[in-house]
Design an enzyme around this catalytic site. Structure first.
Site, PDB file in Angstrom:
ATOM      1  CB  CYS A 114     -19.410  -8.399  22.035  1.00 42.52           C
ATOM      2  SG  CYS A 114     -17.568  -7.773  22.508  1.00 42.52           S
ATOM      3  CB  CYS A 128      -7.718  -2.944  27.143  1.00 43.17           C
ATOM      4  SG  CYS A 128      -9.176  -4.640  26.825  1.00 43.17           S
ATOM      5  N   GLY A 172      -9.722 -11.261  24.996  1.00 43.34           N
ATOM      6  CA  GLY A 172      -8.395 -12.105  24.085  1.00 43.34           C
ATOM      7  C   GLY A 172      -8.241 -11.601  23.306  1.00 43.34           C
ATOM      8  CD  GLU A 173      -5.324 -10.397  18.185  1.00 42.74           C
ATOM      9  OE1 GLU A 173      -6.101 -10.416  17.847  1.00 42.74           O
ATOM     10  OE2 GLU A 173      -5.272  -9.437  18.445  1.00 42.74           O
ATOM     11  CB  SER A 204     -11.425  -6.754  17.347  1.00 44.15           C
ATOM     12  OG  SER A 204     -11.053  -6.069  17.295  1.00 44.15           O
ATOM     13  CB  SER A 227      -7.666  -2.617  18.393  1.00 44.69           C
ATOM     14  OG  SER A 227      -8.430  -2.450  18.519  1.00 44.69           O
ATOM     15  CG  LEU A 228      -3.963   2.842  13.975  1.00 53.61           C
ATOM     16  CD1 LEU A 228      -3.187   1.437  13.419  1.00 53.61           C
ATOM     17  CD2 LEU A 228      -4.612   2.829  12.457  1.00 53.61           C
ATOM     18  CG  HIS A 229      -6.515   1.962  19.958  1.00 52.65           C
ATOM     19  ND1 HIS A 229      -7.935   2.484  20.042  1.00 52.65           N
ATOM     20  CD2 HIS A 229      -6.561   0.258  20.181  1.00 52.65           C
ATOM     21  CE1 HIS A 229      -8.663   1.477  19.790  1.00 52.65           C
ATOM     22  NE2 HIS A 229      -7.903   0.688  20.034  1.00 52.65           N
ATOM     23  CG  ASN A 303     -15.783   2.881  27.557  1.00 53.73           C
ATOM     24  OD1 ASN A 303     -16.982   3.392  27.172  1.00 53.73           O
ATOM     25  ND2 ASN A 303     -15.762   2.371  25.748  1.00 53.73           N
ATOM     26  CB  CYS A 346     -15.243  -1.285  23.462  1.00 51.93           C
ATOM     27  SG  CYS A 346     -13.595  -1.011  22.530  1.00 51.93           S
TER      28      CYS A 346
END
Length: 357
Positions: A114, A128, A172-173, A204, A227-229, A303, A346
């Site tokens: 990762c 996050c 980061g994105e 992602s 990453s919907l959520h 988490n 995560c």
């Protein structure tokens, strides 16, 4: 006048910012044979050389010339933590002393790296840890590449097996550092790089609609995860401010385009939070969103982090949520967290020390 302070600091260019053609042109201009470019390039990428001195099939004179004009800004492991479950988290020190984190996630059948794409993050997702950091800068392609190399070394040392998978799910994105991320994938999959299969790589994104379309149009072979959520704009706005400018409707349009161009499935990542997005109504909204294109859904364990008070849904609600989706034909996987005891799971990556100015 302070003469010392007024002398400009000369910094050498990282040689890995040169393409093979650029390197070839530079060598010819400096009195060297063109074929030397391939030798040097393979040392830089295939063999991941951290210094010119390692290039033992290149003449000493050329090595000294390269060292005079260029640097190799190799990423180093600053600290390493081993979790009770075998996960390894590393703090990687960059050439400018900034720090990013990366994780080796071991399973019996695969070893996954990762990796991070930015120092910090600008998206401020509420669940996050990285989202509570400032974004300092983008990583360049070589810095992303080096994380994979270092994590592969850890996998070989700890488990005697090389990496099988890479996920761009660290700090980061990735879509806001698109060019460097895609260059790193090109080098990771190249025959004169690490030679890994693109199907083993997943990028992602929190949902940058125009870049999802660009990834399709550019013919990128890596997988895409969103990453919907929440499949409800009001709820998604609350936890992911990026949704205010990249709404679910915009994402639907981008995902349709992605599937039309590539023919590939997309993975939706969905953390099931207690009393937030865990009702059967939420499951129904996710079901409707998932009907747009072929997909699979990863339900992810939350988490905990210092700055947020979210908690996981309870087992009964989770099972009802899973059953509702699976019973209606969706492919649903539950991802249990690894490395929680060392804040490597995560959403937990965040450098505690202040980054250099």
């Amino acid at each position: 006048m302070n003469l010392i302070a007024d002398i400009p600091v000369l910094t050498k260019k990282d040689i890995r910012k040169l393409s093979l053609d650029d390197l070839k042109a530079w060598l010819v201009e400096n009195g060297e044979k063109a074929f030397r470019a391939k030798q040097v390039y393979e040392w830089l990428w295939k063999h991941s050389a951290q210094s010119f001195a390692e290039m033992n099939n290149v003449s000493l004179a050329l090595r000294e010339k390269l060292d005079q004009h260029f640097s190799i800004n190799a990423v180093q492991v600053a600290t390493e933590q081993l979790s009770n479950d075998g996960t390894i988290k590393s703090a990687f020190k960059l050439y400018d002393s900034n720090i990013v984190e990366g994780v080796l996630i071991p399973h019996e059948e695969r070893k996954t790296a990762c990796v991070s794409s930015q120092v910090g993050c600008s998206l401020t997702c509420k669940f996050c840890a990285t989202g509570y950091m400032d974004r300092v800068r983008n990583l360049d392609a070589a810095e992303i590449y080096d994380q994979v190399v270092r994590i592969n070394e850890q996998s070989m040392r700890q488990y005697g097996q090389p990496l099988t998978n890479i996920v761009y799910m660290g700090m980061g994105e990735p879509m806001l550092n698109y060019a460097n991320v895609m260059k790193s994938i090109e080098r990771i999959t190249a025959h004169d790089g690490l030679g890994m299969a693109a199907r083993r790589i997943t990028v992602s994104t929190a949902g940058i609609a125009k870049m999802i379309k660009k990834m399709a149009d550019d013919g990128v072979k890596a997988n895409l995860a969103l990453s919907l959520h929440a499949a409800n704009d009001e709820k998604r706005n609350q936890i992911m401010p990026i949704n205010e400018t990249n709404s679910l409707e915009a994402l639907k349009d981008a995902l349709k385009h992605y599937h039309q161009v590539t023919g590939r499935k997309v993975t939706y990542e969905y953390i099931v939070f207690d009393n937030f997005n865990d009702t059967l109504q939420d499951a129904e909204e996710l079901l409707r969103f998932s009907k747009i294109i072929p997909c699979k859904i990863n339900l992810i364990e939350y988490n905990p982090i210092e700055n947020a008070d979210f908690v996981n849904t309870d087992d009964d609600r989770l099972q009802a949520f899973i059953y509702y989706l699976a019973d209606r034909g969706l492919q649903v996987n539950v991802r249990r967290s690894r490395g929680k005891d060392i804040d490597a799971a995560c959403g937990q990556l965040a450098v505690k020390e202040k980054q250099p100015a």
